[in-house]
Scaffold this active site. Structure first.
Site, PDB file in Angstrom:
ATOM      1  N   SER A  89       0.841  -1.192   0.000  1.00 45.74           N
ATOM      2  CA  SER A  89       0.000   0.000   0.000  1.00 45.74           C
ATOM      3  C   SER A  89       0.880   1.248   0.000  1.00 45.74           C
ATOM      4  O   SER A  89       2.061   1.197  -0.379  1.00 45.74           O
ATOM      5  CB  SER A  89      -0.943  -0.014   1.222  1.00 45.74           C
ATOM      6  OG  SER A  89      -1.882   1.030   1.141  1.00 45.74           O
ATOM      7  N   ASN A  90       0.319   2.372   0.405  1.00 50.77           N
ATOM      8  CA  ASN A  90       1.062   3.624   0.495  1.00 50.77           C
ATOM      9  C   ASN A  90       0.587   4.377   1.735  1.00 50.77           C
ATOM     10  O   ASN A  90      -0.257   3.889   2.492  1.00 50.77           O
ATOM     11  CB  ASN A  90       0.871   4.460  -0.782  1.00 50.77           C
ATOM     12  CG  ASN A  90      -0.597   4.699  -1.102  1.00 50.77           C
ATOM     13  OD1 ASN A  90      -1.327   5.331  -0.341  1.00 50.77           O
ATOM     14  ND2 ASN A  90      -1.048   4.177  -2.246  1.00 50.77           N
TER      15      ASN A  90
END
Length: 396
Positions: free
Chosen positions: A207-208
């Site tokens: 993810s981020n």
């Protein structure tokens, strides 16, 4: 905002001193202001100070009836065009969430049919407490508008989130709320938020750092402007008014499907989500056990949602975001053209003061003519309102 009848509710926080300035600014702008104070608020500032500023009697006791011909708390409740609770303590917010009326403030607010704006102020631990967050979610679902606290120097002597925003900014937010009211009535808007999660196995994902704060601020601003809002979110930490239709997703493919399901009927799409660029080529049904010093994961591109939508776009007004760490404007302009966007907001996420998870942002607004506006470093709520201003002017 002027020529309004405003009820200002002051509760027991040290931030009550700011409410004197808020009352003064409201009066200076030509509004008729009546103040209601809790017992706790009177420990910090006096009713006489507010009476001097507003030239109106300050209501402090539910049973202190000055006029035999009226019931004071009902009179104030039905008189007000707008009711502002500033500062709003965790205690008062809890009472509002549960319909408790045990003092002049909460009893009057229970009887108030008009717009209620809540401006919280408290210690960061109190703000982060799950009960407080549930109560905020509840009063927002009940129709209250929340002007969220900011990070700053608290009474306890350290920097943290929970500080009430400054009176001039409260005025600015109120003006946006009033001016935007029903500007997008009858329009359907899709807003996306958060960073997508690409599963590796049942316990791990790629993810981020996107928190979803910008997307949620835009959804709130669009709702306040009267739009029918669908929020497609991969964030699990943000909350929104119950009047917004929330679709929870996880991966880029799930977000793409949810957008496509709603896109044909939409008038506008604001793609504020940070969609992962790559996803694991294969998914392990079982947790991958640690074995050796290295683990190779083969990644493949996720769908380019905006590029795909450009192929089926009809009259929808489409807004994108460009979160960059270098060559901000060049990269943003290329993205605008490549994905056939009507508008793009570019921001430098390498700057921690305005990057992912920050309460503030700074963006450049870009269309086919180039950069036509650049915001200051300001709250994401304020930028969201600026964006809604532009959309409401251009959407037709």
């Amino acid at each position: 905002m002027n020529n309004k009848k405003i009820a200002l509710y002051v509760t027991g926080s040290i931030a009550a001193y700011k409410s004197l300035t808020l009352a003064r600014l409201l009066v200076k702008n030509g509004n008729d202001v009546r103040v209601v104070m809790s017992g706790g608020a009177q420990q910090f500032v006096t009713p006489l100070a507010f009476q001097t500023l507003t030239k109106n009697f300050v209501f402090t006791d539910t049973f202190d009836e000055k006029d035999a011909n009226e019931i004071t708390h009902i009179d104030i409740a039905t008189w007000a065009d707008i009711s502002i609770v500033a500062p709003a303590t965790a205690n008062t917010i809890a009472k509002l969430a549960n319909g408790i009326g045990d003092n002049a403030v909460t009893t009057t607010l229970l009887a108030t049919p008009s717009t209620k704006v809540i401006v919280p102020a408290m210690n960061n631990n109190m703000w982060d407490n799950p009960a407080t967050q549930r109560n905020i979610q509840q009063i927002e679902a009940d129709g209250c508008k929340i002007i969220y606290p900011t990070s700053g120097f608290l009474a306890e002597g350290y920097e943290a989130k929970g500080r009430m925003i400054e009176p001039d900014e409260i005025i600015e937010r109120l003006e946006s709320m009033v001016e935007q009211n029903n500007r997008l009535a009858g329009k359907k808007m899709i807003v996306t938020a958060g960073g997508t999660r690409e599963a590796i196995d049942p316990v791990r994902y790629i993810s981020n750092n996107s928190s979803g704060k910008m997307g949620y601020a835009i959804a709130r601003a669009a709702m306040n402007a009267g739009a029918d809002v669908t929020l497609i979110s991969s964030s699990e930490t943000q909350h929104i008014n119950g009047n917004v239709n929330v679709i929870n997703v996880s991966s880029a493919n799930e977000m793409k499907s949810a957008i496509e399901d709603n896109f044909n009927d939409a008038d506008a799409l604001v793609m504020a989500a940070a969609v992962s660029d790559y996803t694991p080529a294969t998914y392990s049904e079982q947790k991958i056990k640690k074995n050796g010093d290295e683990l190779d994961i083969h990644l493949v591109k996720t769908p380019d949602i905006l590029k795909e939508l450009s192929k089926i776009k009809d009259n929808q007004f489409v807004v994108g975001f460009a979160a960059e760490t270098q060559n901000l404007l060049d990269n943003a302009k290329q993205k605008l053209a490549k994905k056939k966007l009507d508008l793009l907001l570019a921001n430098d996420v390498s700057n921690k003061a305005i990057g992912f998870n920050s309460d503030n942002n700074q963006v450049s607004f870009i269309d086919e003519t180039g950069v036509f506006k650049k915001s200051d470093v300001e709250s994401k709520d304020k930028i969201a309102n600026e964006l809604i201003d532009i959309i409401s002017e251009r959407i037709d």
